[in-house]
Motif scaffolding. Structure first.
Motif, PDB file in Angstrom:
ATOM      1  N   LEU A 332       0.918  -1.134   0.336  1.00 25.58           N
ATOM      2  CA  LEU A 332      -0.295   0.001   0.247  1.00 25.58           C
ATOM      3  C   LEU A 332       0.947   1.257   0.078  1.00 25.58           C
ATOM      4  N   PRO A 333       1.282   1.574  -1.171  1.00 29.08           N
ATOM      5  CA  PRO A 333       2.056   2.826  -1.202  1.00 29.08           C
ATOM      6  C   PRO A 333       1.493   4.639  -0.939  1.00 29.08           C
ATOM      7  N   TYR A 334       2.129   5.180  -0.273  1.00 32.88           N
ATOM      8  CA  TYR A 334       0.728   6.534   0.075  1.00 32.88           C
ATOM      9  C   TYR A 334       2.158   7.630  -0.577  1.00 32.88           C
ATOM     10  N   SER A 335       1.364   6.681  -2.367  1.00 31.05           N
ATOM     11  CA  SER A 335       2.530   7.619  -3.080  1.00 31.05           C
ATOM     12  C   SER A 335       1.811   7.168  -4.024  1.00 31.05           C
ATOM     13  N   GLN A 336       1.028   8.438  -4.850  1.00 31.63           N
ATOM     14  CA  GLN A 336       0.653   8.220  -6.026  1.00 31.63           C
ATOM     15  C   GLN A 336       1.761   7.865  -7.692  1.00 31.63           C
ATOM     16  N   SER A 337       2.515   8.224  -7.253  1.00 29.75           N
ATOM     17  CA  SER A 337       3.692   7.747  -8.367  1.00 29.75           C
ATOM     18  C   SER A 337       4.576   6.584  -7.486  1.00 29.75           C
ATOM     19  N   LEU A 338       4.191   5.951  -7.202  1.00 26.52           N
ATOM     20  CA  LEU A 338       4.520   4.377  -7.106  1.00 26.52           C
ATOM     21  C   LEU A 338       3.368   3.430  -6.856  1.00 26.52           C
ATOM     22  N   THR A 378      -4.930   7.056  -0.574  1.00 25.95           N
ATOM     23  CA  THR A 378      -5.681   6.939  -0.247  1.00 25.95           C
ATOM     24  C   THR A 378      -6.499   6.358  -1.105  1.00 25.95           C
ATOM     25  N   ASN A 379      -6.256   5.732  -2.421  1.00 26.33           N
ATOM     26  CA  ASN A 379      -7.420   5.530  -2.535  1.00 26.33           C
ATOM     27  C   ASN A 379      -8.117   4.171  -2.176  1.00 26.33           C
ATOM     28  N   GLY A 380      -6.955   3.242  -1.954  1.00 26.57           N
ATOM     29  CA  GLY A 380      -7.559   1.695  -1.126  1.00 26.57           C
ATOM     30  C   GLY A 380      -8.559   2.156  -0.308  1.00 26.57           C
TER      31      GLY A 380
END
Ligand code: F6P
Length: 540
Positions: A332-338, A378-380
């Protein structure tokens, strides 16, 4: 060699796990205020927080016994010496050579470093030519769009890294990726492009992969249809270990970038497979990525297991899979870029370790890699986290966040981190019925007794948090190498060949036999009734 399950280290870990079976993470935190200090590990300005795993400070030293029992240091030495540790394919495993500088690395008595340096030098020159406009299309116009055609390891690494490092990309050049055999992938990509300004990279280790070859043929048809056959030479380059097949396809050998069979597909980002990434961010930045990976290599080779980030990730994965009994792990990356990191890791980890037969040809005897999946936060949180919190399934989560943002928009990053840390805290401690009831009563909610059961959170969901300083080429290189060495370590611990992938062959074999039936060139025979029925439905 003694199977790992029969070693004293395994038995100790088993007994220890038994003692922890009924312990709740919230109690472990309540009883030890120093838990974070004792279970968080630092490397440079990275922080790996293992305190929310279902372990005590005694667990990791016990698991480190497995590192010794399986002789991980001995296997590292074999890898570095170029021994054929991919034993079912008889190949060395030397992706570390691709980001190494200096001393010779031998494969079959041949120092591979001059070959590596020569290809890197050609990549640098090619990037400079495209960026400066010196490399032009057949009509004399500059290249504005690059389309990488490849799949699996010839796609996922550069695609993921191009998205991860979009903040660093060079202006005036767009890089696209096409992988799927479904014509929708190529067609929708080409729809926005002008053949006169488009350069294709055909990336395939074997240069036989059906998806890539079909997409490459269709791309050539599109280009030659617009500009003529002679234009192909200025608009197609290739990356492969099979330079004879590249030539047979019609790509000028001068426009081919080689790599070698000691580079596994899913470990090949560092080779010329990284060319689309190097074009996207510039070769200097690509070199920073290599330097970051090299820094992680040095750390992995030298740090003791309890301070060694790849070792710790591997030991925790094994602990969760074999002693806690968890069957999935969410990244769960809290990074849109990842955002593409989970997809990239699916190939790296599941193609490497989704196996049950060990190096002796025998069943490993314990569960191996859990199913890996994930989405960026945070999408998940607005999709599947409900199940993580209240779905009644135990799983492990891996949170990845950066201290500083790559796009510093006011007001975003602190909220992002607050959500990341809140989720791991909620998963860890949960909420009891008494707490839920007290909260509802304090808020003067109507019908608190009715609502309270729905507001219970069992908690005790273990997680790891990896806090990176920032997302830049050096950090990303180290991050990917971290997971590569984790995979290596688990391969050694489970005594698996992490570098072959026989499991992908069977479906391909059947697809090849079905194709003539679907095309109507062979009778539908020798297949089960479901397959025959599906073929008939398509043909009718
Ligand atoms: O999925 C099987 C596989 O062999 C991967 O290991 C590899 O990354 C991918 O296919 C693509 O292979 P190639 O680079 O040879 O086209």
């Amino acid at each position: 060699m003694t199977p790992i399950l029969n070693t004293p280290a395994w038995k100790h870990a088993e007994r220890h796990a038994h003692g922890l079976r009924d312990v709740h993470l919230r109690d472990l935190f309540a009883h030890d205020p120093t838990r974070f200090q004792r279970l968080a590990v630092r490397w440079n300005d990275w922080l790996l927080d293992l305190s929310k795993q279902r372990i005590t400070p005694d667990t990791l030293p016990l698991l480190a016994g497995l590192w010794e029992a399986a002789d991980v240091p001995g296997w590292i030495a074999k890898m570095r010496a170029g021994e054929p540790i991919n034993h079912t394919e008889g190949r060395a495993v030397l992706h570390i050579a691709l980001r190494h500088a200096g001393s010779p690395i031998q494969v079959d008595g041949h120092d591979v470093m001059p070959d590596v340096q020569a290809v890197l030098a050609r990549m640098r020159a090619f990037c400079a030519a495209v960026h400066s406009g010196q490399w032009r299309g057949a009509t004399g116009e500059p290249i504005t769009d690059v389309v990488n055609i490849g799949i699996g390891g010839s796609d996922l690494g550069p695609r993921m890294a191009t998205q991860a490092l979009a903040a660093f990309r060079v202006p005036h050049l767009r890089v696209h990726y096409v992988a799927n055999l479904d014509g929708a992938d190529l067609a929708t990509t080409l729809a926005g492009l002008n053949p006169r300004n488009t350069l294709f990279i055909i990336a395939s280790k074997t240069f036989t992969t059906q998806e890539t070859m079909q997409n490459a043929c269709s791309a050539r048809h599109w280009l030659a249809g617009a500009l003529g056959d002679a234009a192909v030479a200025r608009h197609f380059v290739a990356v492969s270990t099979a330079l004879d097949k590249v030539a047979a396809f019609g790509i000028d050998p001068d426009n081919a970038f080689a790599f070698w069979d000691w580079v596994g597909g899913r470990f090949s980002l560092w080779s010329a497979i990284g060319l689309p990434l190097a074009l996207a961010i510039g070769f200097d930045k690509f070199e920073q990525l290599l330097a970051g990976a090299h820094a992680m290599d040095e750390h992995f080779f030298s740090a003791p297991p309890l301070e060694n980030l790849p070792a710790l990730l591997a030991l925790i994965e094994l602990w969760n899979a074999d002693f806690v009994g968890l069957q999935t792990r969410a990244v769960l990356p809290y990074s849109q870029s990842l955002g593409l990191l989970p997809r990239y890791l699916q190939q790296l980890e599941m193609e490497s370790l989704g196996k049950q037969i060990d190096r002796a040809g025998k069943p490993v005897g314990c569960p191996t890699l859990p199913i890996l999946w994930g989405e960026p936060g945070t999408n998940g949180q607005h999709a599947f986290y409900q199940l993580l919190h209240q779905g009644g399934r135990a799983l492990s989560c891996e949170f990845i966040a950066c201290r500083t943002p790559d796009y510093p928009l006011a007001g975003h990053h602190e909220k992002l981190l607050a959500n990341c840390f809140a989720q791991s805290a909620a998963l860890m401690k949960g909420k009891t019925e008494a707490e839920a009831l007290a909260e509802l009563q304090a808020a003067h909610a109507p019908a608190p007794d009715f609502l309270a059961p729905y507001k219970i959170f069992p908690g005790n969901q273990p997680s790891t948090t990896l806090l990176l300083p920032r997302l830049d080429p050096h950090t990303l290189g180290a991050l990917i190498a971290l997971y590569e060495h984790k995979v290596f370590t688990l391969g050694v611990l489970w005594h698996l060949d992490a570098f072959d992938q026989w499991g992908v062959e069977y479906g391909k074999q059947i697809a090849n036999s079905l194709l003539p039936m679907l095309e109507g060139e062979a009778p539908v025979a020798g297949v089960d009734s479901s397959t025959a029925g599906l073929i008939a439905a398509v043909r009718s």
